[in-house]
Design a protein around this motif. Sequence first.
Motif, PDB file in Angstrom:
ATOM      1  N   LEU A 154       2.317  10.744  -1.495  1.00 46.41           N
ATOM      2  CA  LEU A 154       2.618  10.927  -0.414  1.00 46.41           C
ATOM      3  C   LEU A 154       4.638  10.589  -0.738  1.00 46.41           C
ATOM      4  CD1 LEU A 154       1.007   6.681  -0.352  1.00 46.41           C
ATOM      5  CD2 LEU A 154       0.672   9.003   0.667  1.00 46.41           C
ATOM      6  N   HIS A 155       4.992  11.255  -1.782  1.00 44.83           N
ATOM      7  CA  HIS A 155       6.169  11.753  -2.030  1.00 44.83           C
ATOM      8  C   HIS A 155       6.428  12.261   0.028  1.00 44.83           C
ATOM      9  CE1 HIS A 155      10.284  13.437  -2.239  1.00 44.83           C
ATOM     10  NE2 HIS A 155      10.576  13.019  -3.313  1.00 44.83           N
ATOM     11  N   PRO A 156       7.885  12.394   0.681  1.00 46.27           N
ATOM     12  CA  PRO A 156       7.260  12.792   1.831  1.00 46.27           C
ATOM     13  C   PRO A 156       7.871  13.878   2.219  1.00 46.27           C
ATOM     14  CG  PRO A 156       8.814  11.191   1.403  1.00 46.27           C
ATOM     15  CD  PRO A 156       8.874  11.433   0.842  1.00 46.27           C
ATOM     16  N   ASP A 157       7.471  14.908   0.785  1.00 49.68           N
ATOM     17  CA  ASP A 157       7.411  16.489   0.184  1.00 49.68           C
ATOM     18  C   ASP A 157       6.406  16.507   0.694  1.00 49.68           C
ATOM     19  OD1 ASP A 157       9.956  16.168  -0.534  1.00 49.68           O
ATOM     20  OD2 ASP A 157      10.367  17.085  -2.341  1.00 49.68           O
ATOM     21  N   VAL A 158       5.231  16.185  -0.037  1.00 52.24           N
ATOM     22  CA  VAL A 158       3.954  16.580   0.683  1.00 52.24           C
ATOM     23  C   VAL A 158       3.523  15.775   1.704  1.00 52.24           C
ATOM     24  CG1 VAL A 158       3.605  17.731  -1.795  1.00 52.24           C
ATOM     25  CG2 VAL A 158       3.693  15.387  -1.300  1.00 52.24           C
ATOM     26  N   PHE A 159       3.396  14.685   1.224  1.00 57.19           N
ATOM     27  CA  PHE A 159       2.838  14.269   3.313  1.00 57.19           C
ATOM     28  C   PHE A 159       3.682  13.682   4.588  1.00 57.19           C
ATOM     29  CE2 PHE A 159       1.355   9.801   4.716  1.00 57.19           C
ATOM     30  CZ  PHE A 159      -0.066   9.946   4.759  1.00 57.19           C
ATOM     31  N   ARG A 160       2.402  14.220   5.506  1.00 59.50           N
ATOM     32  CA  ARG A 160       2.829  13.895   6.549  1.00 59.50           C
ATOM     33  C   ARG A 160       1.512  13.582   7.111  1.00 59.50           C
ATOM     34  NH1 ARG A 160       6.998  15.892   4.539  1.00 59.50           N
ATOM     35  NH2 ARG A 160       8.321  17.554   5.020  1.00 59.50           N
ATOM     36  N   PRO A 161       1.923  11.936   8.112  1.00 60.13           N
ATOM     37  CA  PRO A 161       1.250  11.343   8.524  1.00 60.13           C
ATOM     38  C   PRO A 161       0.797  12.066  10.208  1.00 60.13           C
ATOM     39  CG  PRO A 161       2.937  10.108   9.068  1.00 60.13           C
ATOM     40  CD  PRO A 161       3.157  11.787   7.961  1.00 60.13           C
ATOM     41  N   ASN A 162      -0.566  11.985  10.277  1.00 62.20           N
ATOM     42  CA  ASN A 162      -1.467  12.497  10.978  1.00 62.20           C
ATOM     43  C   ASN A 162      -1.729  10.893  12.354  1.00 62.20           C
ATOM     44  OD1 ASN A 162      -2.441  13.852  13.143  1.00 62.20           O
ATOM     45  ND2 ASN A 162      -4.153  13.758  12.043  1.00 62.20           N
ATOM     46  N   PRO A 163      -0.988  10.979  13.459  1.00 60.61           N
ATOM     47  CA  PRO A 163      -1.034  10.096  14.381  1.00 60.61           C
ATOM     48  C   PRO A 163      -2.634  10.082  14.976  1.00 60.61           C
ATOM     49  CG  PRO A 163       0.230  11.075  15.247  1.00 60.61           C
ATOM     50  CD  PRO A 163       0.660  11.748  14.105  1.00 60.61           C
ATOM     51  N   ALA A 164      -2.801  10.829  14.800  1.00 58.85           N
ATOM     52  CA  ALA A 164      -4.512  11.059  15.522  1.00 58.85           C
ATOM     53  C   ALA A 164      -4.955  10.354  15.163  1.00 58.85           C
ATOM     54  CB  ALA A 164      -4.763  12.378  15.395  1.00 58.85           C
ATOM     55  N   ILE A 165      -4.637   9.803  14.122  1.00 57.35           N
ATOM     56  CA  ILE A 165      -6.021   8.826  13.304  1.00 57.35           C
ATOM     57  C   ILE A 165      -6.144   7.348  14.051  1.00 57.35           C
ATOM     58  CG2 ILE A 165      -3.822   7.678  12.569  1.00 57.35           C
ATOM     59  CD1 ILE A 165      -7.762   8.275  10.949  1.00 57.35           C
ATOM     60  N   ARG A 166      -5.068   7.720  15.106  1.00 55.75           N
ATOM     61  CA  ARG A 166      -5.331   5.939  16.133  1.00 55.75           C
ATOM     62  C   ARG A 166      -6.718   6.331  16.758  1.00 55.75           C
ATOM     63  NH1 ARG A 166      -1.887   2.589  17.138  1.00 55.75           N
ATOM     64  NH2 ARG A 166      -0.048   2.098  15.959  1.00 55.75           N
ATOM     65  N   GLU A 167      -6.951   7.452  17.443  1.00 52.24           N
ATOM     66  CA  GLU A 167      -8.053   8.207  18.032  1.00 52.24           C
ATOM     67  C   GLU A 167      -9.791   8.067  17.304  1.00 52.24           C
ATOM     68  OE1 GLU A 167      -8.462  12.335  19.351  1.00 52.24           O
ATOM     69  OE2 GLU A 167      -6.117  11.640  20.374  1.00 52.24           O
ATOM     70  N   ASP A 168      -9.894   8.045  15.850  1.00 49.43           N
ATOM     71  CA  ASP A 168     -10.387   7.765  14.769  1.00 49.43           C
ATOM     72  C   ASP A 168     -11.012   6.483  14.480  1.00 49.43           C
ATOM     73  OD1 ASP A 168     -11.524  10.680  13.826  1.00 49.43           O
ATOM     74  OD2 ASP A 168      -9.424  10.422  13.288  1.00 49.43           O
ATOM     75  N   LEU A 169      -9.927   5.621  15.217  1.00 48.18           N
ATOM     76  CA  LEU A 169      -9.940   3.577  14.516  1.00 48.18           C
ATOM     77  C   LEU A 169     -10.449   3.449  16.067  1.00 48.18           C
ATOM     78  CD1 LEU A 169      -6.897   3.024  12.423  1.00 48.18           C
ATOM     79  CD2 LEU A 169      -9.272   3.392  11.765  1.00 48.18           C
ATOM     80  N   GLY A 170      -9.983   4.459  17.034  1.00 48.44           N
ATOM     81  CA  GLY A 170     -10.682   3.533  18.266  1.00 48.44           C
ATOM     82  C   GLY A 170      -9.586   2.737  18.838  1.00 48.44           C
ATOM     83  N   VAL A 171      -8.055   2.993  18.017  1.00 44.17           N
ATOM     84  CA  VAL A 171      -7.199   1.946  19.226  1.00 44.17           C
ATOM     85  C   VAL A 171      -6.165   2.695  19.676  1.00 44.17           C
ATOM     86  CG1 VAL A 171      -7.696   0.794  17.168  1.00 44.17           C
ATOM     87  CG2 VAL A 171      -5.589   2.215  16.416  1.00 44.17           C
ATOM     88  N   GLY A 172      -5.460   2.019  20.642  1.00 48.85           N
ATOM     89  CA  GLY A 172      -4.634   2.518  21.879  1.00 48.85           C
ATOM     90  C   GLY A 172      -3.536   2.943  20.536  1.00 48.85           C
ATOM     91  N   PRO A 173      -2.148   4.254  21.798  1.00 48.29           N
ATOM     92  CA  PRO A 173      -1.709   5.064  21.093  1.00 48.29           C
ATOM     93  C   PRO A 173      -0.345   4.007  20.442  1.00 48.29           C
ATOM     94  CG  PRO A 173      -2.114   5.906  22.708  1.00 48.29           C
ATOM     95  CD  PRO A 173      -2.718   4.744  22.846  1.00 48.29           C
TER      96      PRO A 173
END
Length: 369
Positions: A154-173
């Motif tokens: 989870l250090h910023p050097d190795v982790f970049r969050p993917n906001p597309a997870i919201r589609e998988d969860l079924g929640v709006g932007p």
Amino acid sequence: MNYVFFTNTPAHVHLYKHAVERLARAGHRVRVLARDYGCTVDLLEYYDLPYRVYGSCGTTKYSLARNLPGHYARILPFVRRFDPDLIFGMGAYAAHSGALSRTPTVLLLDSEPTSLDHFISRPFARAILTPDAFRKELGKNHYRFAGYKECAYLHPDVFRPNPAIREDLGVGPDEPYAILRFNAFGSHHDVNHSGFTPRERYRLIDRLARHTTVFVSDEGGRLDLERTAGRPFDAHPALLHDALAEARLLVADSQTIVTEAGLLGTPAIRSNSFVGENDMGNFIELERAGLIENVAEFEGVVERAEELLADPAVPERMAKRRREYLETKVNLTDVIVEVAENEGNVERVGAVSKTGTPSGRTRYLPTND
């Protein structure tokens, strides 16, 4: 060179996944020895890591004891055949297989309460690595690094969050949501410890659902979510950190996910019987930095959760704290790879130290913001 990594829980897969990939790409032979526990195998498949299952374990307190002899019976022959130059792990399996195969072993530990595991493991380790917040001394081969085991993924050097997870969860932007994580308390280090009662879990779900969408991750699988306004967290477990990074709040009576939320800048409330004066060092330091909150009493949990959800300034404030805090922490994957390439000779690795904070790093001192 040949390397063996033990992944006994899902958290161990995350800890070692990037190091395994990097060492394999560099031409080394690498194998992961895995215990089929929770979603461990699902994660190994998802990341396409070279693994072999040595056995399984349930979430009841005595499942491990029943399965232990069979685990060792399968581990030791494999280790001897594979003939590793170095073994990495977090406890007895790694230490004992290293001793019996005469292989140097590096243990990465972060939980002070697991005293029995420390007692039966540390005599067989070439080196023991712990966070610098670790509150115990483990002998002459104990080295510290600036960070936590979660800094390997989870250090910023190795982790970049993917906001597309919201589609998988079924929640709006822009739809806020909270994640509730409930522990099964079935591990050996959970004996005599507890978290929310079943009644408190139902109450917590319904109270927070008045304010936001609530996703529930129940390790024990005993909750009837149809009785509540909560929704099951049913995305692939490899996507949990993406979901956590987008969440407005985490409330948990478990451990690792709270550290993960803190390192992602997601407000987190932790409540279980570990909380108190003798708590683990990582949770004390993360709370001091304003990245998590440890709350012993249930009513205090509910009250504080509602306050955090109601405060629109929280996300920006947490993002700033996270950014400043992680500037003082190492990318642990880099450390693991360097230790591997130095054949376990940890003293050659500049990012670790036998006492205090490793050279080149300063301990984070929180500021008022």
